[in-house]
Write an enzyme that holds these catalytic residues in place. Structure first.
Site, PDB file in Angstrom:
ATOM      1  CE  LYS A   9      -3.760  -2.291   2.553  1.00 53.82           C
ATOM      2  NZ  LYS A   9      -4.515  -2.305   3.828  1.00 53.82           N
ATOM      3  CE1 TYR A  68      -9.022  -3.365   0.902  1.00 53.18           C
ATOM      4  CE2 TYR A  68      -8.343  -1.312  -0.133  1.00 53.18           C
ATOM      5  CZ  TYR A  68      -8.047  -2.449   0.592  1.00 53.18           C
ATOM      6  OH  TYR A  68      -6.744  -2.676   1.010  1.00 53.18           O
ATOM      7  CG  ASN A  76      -3.190  -2.702   7.255  1.00 56.44           C
ATOM      8  OD1 ASN A  76      -3.116  -2.172   6.152  1.00 56.44           O
ATOM      9  ND2 ASN A  76      -4.195  -3.476   7.597  1.00 56.44           N
ATOM     10  CG  HIS A 120      -4.892  -6.345  -0.352  1.00 54.43           C
ATOM     11  ND1 HIS A 120      -6.105  -6.421   0.304  1.00 54.43           N
ATOM     12  CD2 HIS A 120      -4.965  -7.222  -1.392  1.00 54.43           C
ATOM     13  CE1 HIS A 120      -6.875  -7.298  -0.327  1.00 54.43           C
ATOM     14  NE2 HIS A 120      -6.213  -7.796  -1.359  1.00 54.43           N
ATOM     15  CD  GLU A 154      -8.246  -9.219  -3.664  1.00 64.93           C
ATOM     16  OE1 GLU A 154      -8.945  -8.783  -2.740  1.00 64.93           O
ATOM     17  OE2 GLU A 154      -7.167  -9.804  -3.468  1.00 64.93           O
TER      18      GLU A 154
HETATM   19  N1  UDP Z   1      -9.284  -0.962   7.784  1.00 62.97           N
HETATM   20  C1  UDP Z   1      -9.320   0.221   8.489  1.00 62.97           C
HETATM   21  N2  UDP Z   1     -10.015   0.258   9.672  1.00 62.97           N
HETATM   22  C2  UDP Z   1     -10.668  -0.833  10.158  1.00 62.97           C
HETATM   23  C3  UDP Z   1     -10.625  -2.035   9.437  1.00 62.97           C
HETATM   24  C4  UDP Z   1      -9.920  -2.074   8.242  1.00 62.97           C
HETATM   25  O1  UDP Z   1      -8.728   1.212   8.076  1.00 62.97           O
HETATM   26  O2  UDP Z   1     -11.280  -0.748  11.225  1.00 62.97           O
HETATM   27  C5  UDP Z   1      -8.524  -1.007   6.520  1.00 62.97           C
HETATM   28  C6  UDP Z   1      -7.181  -1.712   6.692  1.00 62.97           C
HETATM   29  O3  UDP Z   1      -6.233  -1.004   5.896  1.00 62.97           O
HETATM   30  C7  UDP Z   1      -7.455  -3.085   6.114  1.00 62.97           C
HETATM   31  C8  UDP Z   1      -8.423  -2.750   5.001  1.00 62.97           C
HETATM   32  O4  UDP Z   1      -9.242  -1.740   5.547  1.00 62.97           O
HETATM   33  O5  UDP Z   1      -6.254  -3.707   5.658  1.00 62.97           O
HETATM   34  C9  UDP Z   1      -9.261  -3.898   4.522  1.00 62.97           C
HETATM   35  O6  UDP Z   1      -9.931  -4.458   5.621  1.00 62.97           O
HETATM   36  P1  UDP Z   1     -10.040  -6.041   5.781  1.00 62.97           P
HETATM   37  O7  UDP Z   1     -10.977  -6.312   6.915  1.00 62.97           O
HETATM   38  O8  UDP Z   1     -10.333  -6.651   4.471  1.00 62.97           O
HETATM   39  O9  UDP Z   1      -8.554  -6.433   6.285  1.00 62.97           O
HETATM   40  P2  UDP Z   1      -7.358  -7.177   5.541  1.00 62.97           P
HETATM   41  O10 UDP Z   1      -7.968  -8.217   4.623  1.00 62.97           O
HETATM   42  O11 UDP Z   1      -6.563  -6.145   4.793  1.00 62.97           O
HETATM   43  O12 UDP Z   1      -6.539  -7.805   6.647  1.00 62.97           O
HETATM   44 MG    MG Z   2      -9.486  -8.090   3.230  1.00 62.76          MG
END
Ligand code: UDP
Ligand code: MG
Length: 170
Positions: free
Chosen positions: A30, A70, A133, A136, A147
């Site tokens: 990211k 997303y 974080n 992805h 994707e």
């Molecule tokens: N995210 C966020 N706040 C939250 C939860 C998710 O900003 O409370 C962001 C975070 O960058 C995350 C992304 O949204 O990686 C996608 O969320 P997902 O639950 O799919 O997590 P991932 O698959 O990336 O672990």
């Molecule tokens: Mg995810």
């Protein structure tokens, strides 16, 4: 006779024989990870694990692409901010291939929240907060297919054989 037929089949259709080892995952550094110079460290982990790089590029993603990526999170309060952040600066999407790469890739990433991620995982080692974080990773084989198709054209996926293949797989 059967053995030789199989050998001929394997020679002409290696992809079918190695289908399980040819699972693919969409992994993307990211904007925060790109800006912090973490692309090479992240690639190194996947490469040294034994996975094969099938595609990679640096690009600036437009907001529509990120919104689509997303889309399952569209009703979450963080969705607009997440999409504008991911489209704010370059990202580094990749496709990695190997046995169980989707599940193993998620394990290598750590938890969504870096605070809950174990040391040794990417998010456990390199970041602090959920909205920064840095990486992805696809959460299922089906999602990975969607994707990969969203971020890469078919001709960008490189078909090649890892020369160390026999030293990675039994
Ligand atoms: N995210 C966020 N706040 C939250 C939860 C998710 O900003 O409370 C962001 C975070 O960058 C995350 C992304 O949204 O990686 C996608 O969320 P997902 O639950 O799919 O997590 P991932 O698959 O990336 O672990
Ligand atoms: Mg995810």
């Amino acid at each position: 006779m059967i053995i030789s037929v199989l050998a001929v089949f394997a020679y002409f259709y290696p992809d079918k024989i190695m289908a399980k080892n040819a699972e693919r995952s969409f992994i993307m550094v990211k904007p925060d990870g790109v800006q912090r110079g973490l692309i090479s460290d992240i690639m190194k982990r996947f490469e040294q694990k034994g996975f094969k790089l099938v595609a990679a590029k640096i690009m600036k993603a437009d907001n529509e692409l990120v919104k689509q990526h997303y889309i399952d999170l569209k009703d979450k309060p963080f969705y607009p901010g997440l999409c504008s952040f991911i489209s704010s600066a370059p990202v580094f999407p990749m496709v990695w291939e190997g046995l169980n790469v989707v599940k193993t890739g998620r394990d290598m990433l750590g938890e969504t929240d870096p605070a809950k991620s174990k040391p040794g995982t990417i998010r456990g080692d390199y970041c602090i907060q959920i909205g920064r974080n840095i990486i992805h990773g696809s959460d299922s084989v089906e999602t990975a297919k969607k994707e990969i198709a969203l971020w890469f054209k078919e001709e960008e996926l490189v078909d090649w054989k890892l020369s160390g293949y026999e030293n990675i797989y039994e």
